[in-house]
Write a protein that holds these residues in place. Structure first.
Motif, short mmCIF file in Angstrom:
data_model
loop_
_atom_site.label_atom_id
_atom_site.label_comp_id
_atom_site.label_asym_id
_atom_site.label_seq_id
_atom_site.Cartn_x
_atom_site.Cartn_y
_atom_site.Cartn_z
N GLY A 124 1.16 -0.60 -0.06
CA GLY A 124 0.43 0.09 -0.07
C GLY A 124 0.78 1.52 -0.35
O GLY A 124 2.10 1.14 0.51
N ALA A 125 0.27 2.58 -0.31
CA ALA A 125 0.81 3.62 -0.17
C ALA A 125 1.59 3.81 0.37
O ALA A 125 3.04 4.60 0.75
CB ALA A 125 -0.02 4.63 -1.19
N ALA A 126 0.50 4.11 2.08
CA ALA A 126 1.42 4.68 2.74
C ALA A 126 1.98 3.97 3.25
O ALA A 126 3.92 4.76 4.03
CB ALA A 126 0.14 4.89 4.34
N ALA A 127 2.24 2.49 3.38
CA ALA A 127 4.07 1.67 4.09
C ALA A 127 4.82 1.54 3.54
O ALA A 127 5.78 2.39 3.41
CB ALA A 127 3.17 0.83 3.58
N VAL A 128 4.18 2.43 1.93
CA VAL A 128 5.41 2.94 0.74
C VAL A 128 6.17 3.81 1.06
O VAL A 128 7.24 4.29 1.74
CB VAL A 128 5.37 2.26 -0.84
CG1 VAL A 128 6.35 2.89 -1.44
CG2 VAL A 128 4.68 1.18 -0.83
N ARG A 129 4.96 5.18 1.48
CA ARG A 129 6.34 6.21 2.30
C ARG A 129 6.86 6.12 3.20
O ARG A 129 7.68 7.05 3.79
CB ARG A 129 4.87 7.44 1.69
CG ARG A 129 4.78 7.91 0.37
CD ARG A 129 3.71 8.53 0.69
NE ARG A 129 2.19 8.57 0.72
CZ ARG A 129 1.32 8.27 0.37
NH1 ARG A 129 1.59 8.09 -1.02
NH2 ARG A 129 0.29 8.12 0.91
N LEU B 222 4.04 2.74 -7.97
CA LEU B 222 4.96 3.95 -6.86
C LEU B 222 5.47 4.54 -7.03
O LEU B 222 5.93 5.65 -6.22
CB LEU B 222 5.99 2.05 -6.99
CG LEU B 222 7.10 3.17 -6.55
CD1 LEU B 222 7.37 2.42 -5.07
CD2 LEU B 222 8.88 1.77 -6.73
N ALA B 223 5.66 5.54 -8.81
CA ALA B 223 5.94 6.35 -8.51
C ALA B 223 5.24 7.74 -8.32
O ALA B 223 5.63 8.65 -7.64
CB ALA B 223 5.70 6.88 -10.53
N ASP B 224 3.50 7.82 -8.34
CA ASP B 224 2.41 8.05 -7.38
C ASP B 224 2.33 7.89 -5.59
O ASP B 224 2.06 9.57 -5.67
CB ASP B 224 1.32 7.48 -7.50
CG ASP B 224 0.74 8.10 -9.48
OD1 ASP B 224 0.92 8.93 -10.09
OD2 ASP B 224 0.06 7.21 -9.76
#
Length: 284
Positions: free
Chosen positions: A245-250, A279-281
């Protein structure tokens, strides 16, 4: 901190045609680098092939092997292979090297899983001799064209010899795929070895992290499958550490930046091209 993305070359049963498309998409998205994973005894695409495909499909993005299993290769053959990939890319390759920890990857007679550290130190000198254009033993010809450059090297591993090798012979150090909290000591050891070796400046530090932004169950299952030879407990841990998920990646990116890492490579767990854009987003 730069952010790169891995090629899906070691996702089980990867669709090989995905590799050049993935590479072009990553360059267009603005990632700093494309990275490969190295393993022989697994149904993926050889890392040298994946890097060559990426070199031909892109123009500017950096290429890194993270990590190529150096001792499974005869040294002269690997040096020539690497020189060709680097030249085709226009000098964009950084050679990340490791020893390898799985006996089944050592499939070439005479290049077995014992004495790999000593062998790698000897092989490095062979690589450099080949890249300098020295004649091959028993032959009047060099293996590479005139003008071939010495490809910069990074080294991985957790033994003290690995940190010393990175400090004496490399541009820096690549950490293993593990949570940021677990890798702080490794990066500090790399810095300490660099200073002890009398090197100026600081080592280039690269971190690796698995991610999935689409089908999380499938992504984690693929990570488990890749690490299954290490035993179910270790495989479950690697799968659980995947940033989903995006939050975990950030959050993962922030944590590695706080460690002072120079570059973070997010490695894919599925070969869905949309993962590159997602991922880029999330992090660029």
């Amino acid at each position: 901190m730069k952010i790169g993305i891995g090629l899906p070359n070691q996702v089980r049963d990867v669709r090989p045609g995905t590799v050049p498309v993935w590479a072009r998409t990553a360059e267009e998205a603005g990632f700093s680098s494309l990275a490969s994973l190295g393993r022989i005894a697994y149904p993926g695409v050889m890392d040298t092939v994946a890097l060559a495909a990426a070199a031909g499909a892109t123009r500017e993005i950096a290429l890194i092997s993270t990590l190529l299993l150096a001792p499974v290769w005869p040294a002269v053959l690997l040096a020539k292979e690497v020189a060709g990939i680097d030249a085709v890319s226009g000098g964009r390759l950084t050679l990340g090297l490791g020893l390898g920890g799985r006996a089944d990857d050592f499939v070439v007679e005479g290049c077995g899983p014992r004495g790999t550290g000593k062998r790698l130190d000897q092989d490095i000198e062979t690589y450099r001799a080949v890249w300098r254009g020295e004649a091959l033993p028993g032959c009047e010809n060099p293996a590479v064209p005139a003008g071939t450059r010495e490809v910069p090297m990074l080294f991985g591993g957790t033994a003290q010899a690995s940190f010393d090798r990175a400090a004496r012979k490399g541009r820096g150090y690549i950490g293993p795929s593990a949570p940021p909290a677990a890798l702080g000591p490794a990066f500090e050891r790399a810095r300490t070895a660099w200073t002890a070796a009398g090197r100026e400046g600081t080592p280039y530090l690269v971190a690796l992290a698995y991610f999935v932004l689409g089908d999380e169950d499938r992504g984690r299952a693929n990570v488990y499958d890749y690490y299954r030879p290490a035993g179910p407990e270790g495989a479950r841990a690697r799968a659980a550490e995947t940033s989903g998920g995006a939050a975990a990646v950030r959050a993962t990116a922030r944590a590695f930046e706080e460690l002072g890492v120079d570059e973070l490579v997010f490695n894919p767990t599925v070969d869905d091209r949309d993962e590159v854009v997602r991922l880029a987003d999330a992090v660029l």
